[in-house]
Scaffold this active site. Structure first.
Site, PDB file in Angstrom:
ATOM      1  N   HIS A   1       0.954  -1.276   0.032  1.00 40.35           N
ATOM      2  CA  HIS A   1       0.054  -0.036  -0.080  1.00 40.35           C
ATOM      3  C   HIS A   1       0.832   1.316  -0.034  1.00 40.35           C
ATOM      4  O   HIS A   1       1.995   1.189   0.275  1.00 40.35           O
ATOM      5  CB  HIS A   1      -0.793  -0.046   1.340  1.00 40.35           C
ATOM      6  CG  HIS A   1      -2.005  -0.815   1.316  1.00 40.35           C
ATOM      7  ND1 HIS A   1      -2.014  -2.229   1.316  1.00 40.35           N
ATOM      8  CD2 HIS A   1      -3.384  -0.668   0.512  1.00 40.35           C
ATOM      9  CE1 HIS A   1      -3.241  -2.749   1.229  1.00 40.35           C
ATOM     10  NE2 HIS A   1      -4.234  -1.930   0.846  1.00 40.35           N
TER      11      HIS A   1
ATOM     12  N   LYS B   1      -0.755   4.813   4.780  1.00 46.00           N
ATOM     13  CA  LYS B   1      -1.634   4.049   5.386  1.00 46.00           C
ATOM     14  C   LYS B   1      -1.339   3.926   6.957  1.00 46.00           C
ATOM     15  O   LYS B   1      -0.208   3.832   7.052  1.00 46.00           O
ATOM     16  CB  LYS B   1      -1.658   2.793   4.450  1.00 46.00           C
ATOM     17  CG  LYS B   1      -2.671   1.785   5.141  1.00 46.00           C
ATOM     18  CD  LYS B   1      -2.974   0.654   4.467  1.00 46.00           C
ATOM     19  CE  LYS B   1      -3.850  -0.242   4.841  1.00 46.00           C
ATOM     20  NZ  LYS B   1      -5.439   0.289   5.097  1.00 46.00           N
TER      21      LYS B   1
HETATM   22  N1  NAD Z   1     -12.516  -0.551   2.000  1.00 39.22           N
HETATM   23  C1  NAD Z   1     -11.920  -0.119   1.231  1.00 39.22           C
HETATM   24  O1  NAD Z   1     -11.990  -0.433   0.034  1.00 39.22           O
HETATM   25  C2  NAD Z   1     -10.859   0.949   1.216  1.00 39.22           C
HETATM   26  C3  NAD Z   1     -10.114   1.532   0.371  1.00 39.22           C
HETATM   27  C4  NAD Z   1      -9.421   2.741   0.816  1.00 39.22           C
HETATM   28  C5  NAD Z   1      -9.148   2.882   2.010  1.00 39.22           C
HETATM   29  N2  NAD Z   1      -9.868   2.264   2.780  1.00 39.22           N
HETATM   30  C6  NAD Z   1      -9.757   2.701   4.411  1.00 39.22           C
HETATM   31  O2  NAD Z   1     -10.474   3.862   4.432  1.00 39.22           O
HETATM   32  C7  NAD Z   1     -10.122   4.632   5.656  1.00 39.22           C
HETATM   33  C8  NAD Z   1      -9.630   6.075   4.997  1.00 39.22           C
HETATM   34  O3  NAD Z   1      -8.523   5.956   4.203  1.00 39.22           O
HETATM   35  P1  NAD Z   1      -8.153   7.241   3.284  1.00 39.22           P
HETATM   36  O4  NAD Z   1      -7.008   6.749   2.410  1.00 39.22           O
HETATM   37  O5  NAD Z   1      -9.262   7.846   2.641  1.00 39.22           O
HETATM   38  O6  NAD Z   1      -7.443   7.879   4.707  1.00 39.22           O
HETATM   39  P2  NAD Z   1      -7.321   9.387   4.686  1.00 39.22           P
HETATM   40  O7  NAD Z   1      -6.563   9.803   5.709  1.00 39.22           O
HETATM   41  O8  NAD Z   1      -7.103  10.254   3.248  1.00 39.22           O
HETATM   42  O9  NAD Z   1      -8.954  10.148   5.021  1.00 39.22           O
HETATM   43  C9  NAD Z   1      -9.454   9.970   6.278  1.00 39.22           C
HETATM   44  C10 NAD Z   1     -10.349  11.129   6.602  1.00 39.22           C
HETATM   45  O10 NAD Z   1     -11.014  11.026   7.819  1.00 39.22           O
HETATM   46  C11 NAD Z   1     -11.107  12.399   8.180  1.00 39.22           C
HETATM   47  N3  NAD Z   1     -11.293  12.178   9.811  1.00 39.22           N
HETATM   48  C12 NAD Z   1     -10.432  12.071  10.781  1.00 39.22           C
HETATM   49  N4  NAD Z   1     -11.086  12.009  11.879  1.00 39.22           N
HETATM   50  C13 NAD Z   1     -12.445  12.198  11.553  1.00 39.22           C
HETATM   51  C14 NAD Z   1     -13.560  12.651  12.490  1.00 39.22           C
HETATM   52  N5  NAD Z   1     -13.546  12.680  13.700  1.00 39.22           N
HETATM   53  N6  NAD Z   1     -14.784  12.934  11.673  1.00 39.22           N
HETATM   54  C15 NAD Z   1     -14.687  13.041  10.451  1.00 39.22           C
HETATM   55  N7  NAD Z   1     -13.562  12.776   9.591  1.00 39.22           N
HETATM   56  C16 NAD Z   1     -12.575  12.448  10.499  1.00 39.22           C
HETATM   57  C17 NAD Z   1      -9.546  12.982   7.908  1.00 39.22           C
HETATM   58  O11 NAD Z   1      -9.870  14.412   7.904  1.00 39.22           O
HETATM   59  C18 NAD Z   1      -9.443  12.353   6.640  1.00 39.22           C
HETATM   60  O12 NAD Z   1      -9.886  13.268   5.798  1.00 39.22           O
HETATM   61  C19 NAD Z   1      -8.714   3.986   6.048  1.00 39.22           C
HETATM   62  O13 NAD Z   1      -9.131   3.029   7.219  1.00 39.22           O
HETATM   63  C20 NAD Z   1      -8.391   3.095   4.981  1.00 39.22           C
HETATM   64  O14 NAD Z   1      -7.799   1.676   5.478  1.00 39.22           O
HETATM   65  C21 NAD Z   1     -10.883   1.257   2.630  1.00 39.22           C
HETATM   66  O1  LIG Z   2      -5.574   2.763   0.992  1.00 41.31           O
HETATM   67  C1  LIG Z   2      -5.997   1.816   2.139  1.00 41.31           C
HETATM   68  O2  LIG Z   2      -5.648   2.268   3.212  1.00 41.31           O
HETATM   69  C2  LIG Z   2      -6.546   0.760   1.769  1.00 41.31           C
HETATM   70  N1  LIG Z   2      -7.149  -0.123   2.874  1.00 41.31           N
HETATM   71  C3  LIG Z   2      -7.877  -1.143   2.428  1.00 41.31           C
HETATM   72  C4  LIG Z   2      -7.209  -2.248   3.325  1.00 41.31           C
HETATM   73  O3  LIG Z   2      -6.663  -2.174   4.464  1.00 41.31           O
HETATM   74  O4  LIG Z   2      -7.246  -3.210   3.129  1.00 41.31           O
HETATM   75  C5  LIG Z   2      -8.153  -1.836   1.185  1.00 41.31           C
HETATM   76  C6  LIG Z   2      -7.456  -1.191   0.232  1.00 41.31           C
HETATM   77  C7  LIG Z   2      -6.924   0.269   0.101  1.00 41.31           C
END
Ligand code: NAD
Ligand SMILES: O=C(O)C1=N[C@H](C(=O)O)CCC1
Length: 267
Positions: free
Chosen positions: A156, A160
């Site tokens: 990643h 992250k």
């Molecule tokens: N399920 C999936 O397919 C998938 C894909 C990518 C990322 N993710 C996950 O999604 C999450 C976010 O990833 P990202 O890359 O967008 O991170 P990021 O750091 O870009 O975004 C997180 C956001 O949350 C906000 N935040 C923090 N505290 C907050 C609060 N109390 N209230 C509202 N907003 C708040 C931050 O300001 C930030 O803008 C991570 O846990 C990541 O692992 C999941």
């Molecule tokens: O960008 C991230 O953070 C992602 N988080 C998810 C994970 O923890 O598996 C999914 C992929 C991107």
């Protein structure tokens, strides 16, 4: 299709901003509000990058938001502690959570499942919304019936927060469900540099790579006598996750139970 009113938590984040685009571009979705940790009381259109999105208030307090805004679904894309608080509070207010945030513990998942059962409300926790990643996990589960020695390498971007990734944990859980626990490698194996063999889950090893330039990638390596099999998925952008977010939002409205993993709702 009935309109679905949605709140997005984390709208300025890498995933949240993509979700804002998805929701505002989908005819039967309405972005009712966003939850951020700053800009309380402002409108989303006042924030750089969102000028074209009208009538969406920003809240920093989820309780106030849920008291003032009519919503069906909360999409959470924040951090594990915030995501858990948001999901529990949303359920209290009869709003269905769709959570992409990773890093939830087994105890977190069990607690949410209990609340969903009690409230008879839908909630979807999806460690990976990319359909290709879900297939990669399912194919890995199938392969694990025949190949019992497995190493998971997830790669990643370097911003992250959690390691291993939610996808790697889910993959290991799905494999564990069909494979007997097995200690892999040499019985007398010794790490001369701590961490060299990665993390261990039920005998499998998980290796987490973090590098700028990457988005989200995973390969699952299977070894057997004289052969290996590699199953790999790559997300090259965050749009790759959005069709899964859309399906999850539509599906959570039809379900009254807790779902962990998109593989449980895809036909
Ligand atoms: N399920 C999936 O397919 C998938 C894909 C990518 C990322 N993710 C996950 O999604 C999450 C976010 O990833 P990202 O890359 O967008 O991170 P990021 O750091 O870009 O975004 C997180 C956001 O949350 C906000 N935040 C923090 N505290 C907050 C609060 N109390 N209230 C509202 N907003 C708040 C931050 O300001 C930030 O803008 C991570 O846990 C990541 O692992 C999941
Ligand atoms: O960008 C991230 O953070 C992602 N988080 C998810 C994970 O923890 O598996 C999914 C992929 C991107």
């Amino acid at each position: 299709m009935n309109e679905i009113k949605i709140i997005i938590a984390g709208p300025r984040g890498r995933m949240g901003s993509e979700a804002v685009q998805l929701v505002t571009a989908t005819a039967h979705f309405k972005l009712a509000a966003v939850l951020d940790h700053k800009n309380d009381g402002m409108m989303l259109s006042d924030v750089a990058g969102f000028q074209s999105i009208s009538n969406v208030p920003i809240y920093t307090d989820i309780e106030k938001c849920l008291q003032e805004v009519e919503a069906d679904v909360l999409i959470d894309l924040t951090t594990p502690e915030v995501g858990m608080y948001h999901a529990k509070t949303a359920l209290e207010y009869n709003v269905r959570p769709v959570v992409g945030t990773t890093g939830f513990t087994k105890e977190n998942l069990a607690e949410l499942e209990d609340i969903c059962r009690e409230k008879e409300l839908g909630c979807i926790i999806a460690p990976n919304f990319a359909i290709g990643a879900v297939l990669m996990m399912k194919f890995s589960q199938l392969a694990a019936k025949y190949f019992h020695d497995i190493e998971i390498i997830e790669m990643h971007h370097d911003q992250k927060l959690d390691a291993p990734s939610g996808t790697a944990v889910k993959t290991a859980e799905m494999i564990s469900a069909v494979r007997e626990t097995k200690k892999q490698g040499h019985a007398n194996e010794k790490e001369t540099l701590k961490g060299a063999r990665g993390a261990e889950y039920d005998g499998m090893h998980i290796h987490s790579v973090r590098l700028p330039g990457l988005i989200a990638h995973q390969q699952v390596l299977f070894g057997s006598d004289g052969q290996t099999l590699t199953i790999r998925h790559d997300s090259y952008n965050r749009a790759s996750f959005m069709s899964g977010v859309k399906v999850a939002v539509e599906t959570v409205m039809k379900h009254n139970n807790f779902v962990y993993g998109l593989e449980n709702i895809l036909d």
